[in-house]
Write a protein that holds these residues in place. Structure first.
Motif, PDB file in Angstrom:
ATOM      1  N   PHE A 121       5.118  -1.834  -3.201  1.00 44.00           N
ATOM      2  CA  PHE A 121       4.256  -2.999  -3.514  1.00 44.00           C
ATOM      3  C   PHE A 121       5.038  -4.135  -2.718  1.00 44.00           C
ATOM      4  N   THR A 122       4.583  -5.077  -2.365  1.00 45.29           N
ATOM      5  CA  THR A 122       4.962  -6.036  -1.838  1.00 45.29           C
ATOM      6  C   THR A 122       6.110  -7.116  -2.861  1.00 45.29           C
ATOM      7  N   SER A 152       7.852 -10.358  -3.447  1.00 44.04           N
ATOM      8  CA  SER A 152       7.860 -11.552  -2.919  1.00 44.04           C
ATOM      9  C   SER A 152       9.230 -12.112  -3.218  1.00 44.04           C
ATOM     10  N   LEU A 185       8.989  -4.434   1.148  1.00 41.78           N
ATOM     11  CA  LEU A 185       8.123  -3.717  -0.024  1.00 41.78           C
ATOM     12  C   LEU A 185       9.234  -3.191  -1.049  1.00 41.78           C
ATOM     13  N   ILE A 194       0.355   2.245  -0.101  1.00 42.30           N
ATOM     14  CA  ILE A 194       0.491   0.820  -0.298  1.00 42.30           C
ATOM     15  C   ILE A 194      -0.494   0.130  -1.456  1.00 42.30           C
ATOM     16  N   THR A 197      -1.445  -3.002  -4.184  1.00 38.74           N
ATOM     17  CA  THR A 197      -1.731  -4.541  -4.575  1.00 38.74           C
ATOM     18  C   THR A 197      -2.177  -4.470  -6.053  1.00 38.74           C
ATOM     19  N   ASP A 229      -3.831  -6.655  -9.218  1.00 40.48           N
ATOM     20  CA  ASP A 229      -4.509  -7.959  -9.394  1.00 40.48           C
ATOM     21  C   ASP A 229      -4.106  -8.579 -10.591  1.00 40.48           C
ATOM     22  N   ALA A 280      -4.068  -1.741 -10.317  1.00 38.42           N
ATOM     23  CA  ALA A 280      -3.544  -1.436  -8.914  1.00 38.42           C
ATOM     24  C   ALA A 280      -4.823  -0.910  -8.138  1.00 38.42           C
ATOM     25  N   ARG A 281      -4.792  -1.430  -6.782  1.00 35.89           N
ATOM     26  CA  ARG A 281      -5.286  -0.700  -5.625  1.00 35.89           C
ATOM     27  C   ARG A 281      -4.705  -0.246  -4.724  1.00 35.89           C
ATOM     28  N   TYR A 282      -5.158   0.968  -3.971  1.00 34.46           N
ATOM     29  CA  TYR A 282      -4.069   1.399  -3.133  1.00 34.46           C
ATOM     30  C   TYR A 282      -4.950   1.932  -1.825  1.00 34.46           C
ATOM     31  N   ASP A 338       1.089  -4.254 -16.061  1.00 36.21           N
ATOM     32  CA  ASP A 338       0.320  -3.939 -15.115  1.00 36.21           C
ATOM     33  C   ASP A 338      -0.132  -2.450 -15.759  1.00 36.21           C
TER      34      ASP A 338
END
Length: 319
Positions: free
Chosen positions: A17-18, A20, A31, A93, A95, A97, A102-104, A251
């Motif tokens: 996951f990114t 930040s 990551l 990887i 992301t 929302d 999650a989307r991979y 999540d």
């Protein structure tokens, strides 16, 4: 009642996951990597709840593989049947929302999880298990997928067979799942999938109609999880529903895997694992799904695929 062990066969995936919050120089991307993979998540959920659990996976010797081993071992999962693989780990990887979904995107070519050989599968410690759970990518990726599918029909002692398709349409053509699903239903006693899976497998088909089709193909218990709307279960065509507990969602990563772990844990606790679910009643299915929904809700209340320990359920009930 002594619980029979559950064996979980499938993949580990490094979920990246990114991050930040991490300090980084201009032009860098940080990551945060968490141990994941549907079957591995289910094994962790089962073990944390108190079911003796064997994870049967091909685990790489790379740094991600070390992460998987530490995570599974610290959760109480028996890794004695896992294979030390020379190939690299599978990487996803992810992301997330604003709704926590999650989307991979996957980096999965030539990785450890799919390279099962007949000799490796023949040596797996399946004697004495009450349930063999599998699914996800390990059941559809070549070259291991067809070999795993064959294993389901010849596991010693006739354990209860549980399958979670965990459809990944960006990595595997949905036609592949559709073509193999009748064969899985013929081999399985339990089929657990999500509403998203159903939309990909049978677009426009109602959950009730899908359950009827899969019963005709041979599976006795179908459970379709519906996210915040709970779950629909069908035992030999007799339907029941359960609501999802109210929870503050961080999540939804690993929620379906945790539901499966909770479902199998409860069924094992009432002596229904081992064989073809003989004697299982709709009332018992309802109780098992309610318990599984609680496990999934607790997983949604924290970040990542981090299912609860048994004590967490007691603490929540007492609060």
């Amino acid at each position: 009642m002594t619980r029979l062990p559950v064996a979980v066969l499938g993949e580990c995936v490094a979920d990246a996951f990114t991050d930040s919050s991490a300090e980084r120089r201009p032009g860098e991307l940080a990551l945060r990597v968490l141990p994941g993979g549907g079957p591995a998540n289910t094994a962790v959920a089962l073990a944390r709840l108190g079911t003796p659990t064997r994870f049967l996976g091909r685990i790489s010797a790379d740094p991600f593989g070390a992460l998987f081993r530490q995570h599974l071992d610290s959760s109480g999962v028996d890794l004695g049947g896992s294979v030390a693989a020379a190939e690299p780990s599978t990487l996803a990887i992810a992301t997330v929302d604003e709704l926590g979904q999650a989307r991979y995107s996957f980096h999965a070519e030539g990785t450890a999880d799919w390279a099962w050989t007949p000799a490796e599968l023949g040596a797996l410690p399946l004697a004495g298990v009450g349930c063999l759970h599998t699914g996800s990518l390990a059941l559809v990726r070549e070259p291991g997928g067809p070999r795993v599918e064959e294993l389901l029909t010849r596991a010693p002692g006739r354990p209860t067979v549980s399958i979670d398709p965990n459809v990944r349409p960006l990595l595997v053509d949905p036609a592949r799942y559709r073509s193999r699903l009748p064969h899985w239903c013929a081999a399985a006693d339990i089929l657990r999938l999500s509403a998203d899976d159903l939309d990909v497998l049978l677009p426009g088909v109602s959950p009730e109609r899908a359950c009827d089709d899969w019963h005709l193909a041979g599976v006795r218990l179908v459970v379709i999880t519906l996210g915040g709307r709970g779950a629909l279960a069908s035992l030999d065509g007799e339907r029941l529903t359960v609501d999802a507990p109210r929870t503050d969602v961080v999540d939804t990563i690993g929620a379906g895997d945790a539901f499966t772990g909770g479902l199998l844990h409860h069924l094992g606790g009432i002596g229904r694992l081992g064989g073809r679910l003989d004697g299982l009643t709709p009332e018992e299915v309802h109780d098992a799904c309610r318990f599984a929904a609680r496990v999934a809700a607790l997983t949604c209340s924290v970040a990542g695929p981090n299912p609860p320990w048994h004590a967490d359920l007691r603490d929540r009930a007492d609060s």
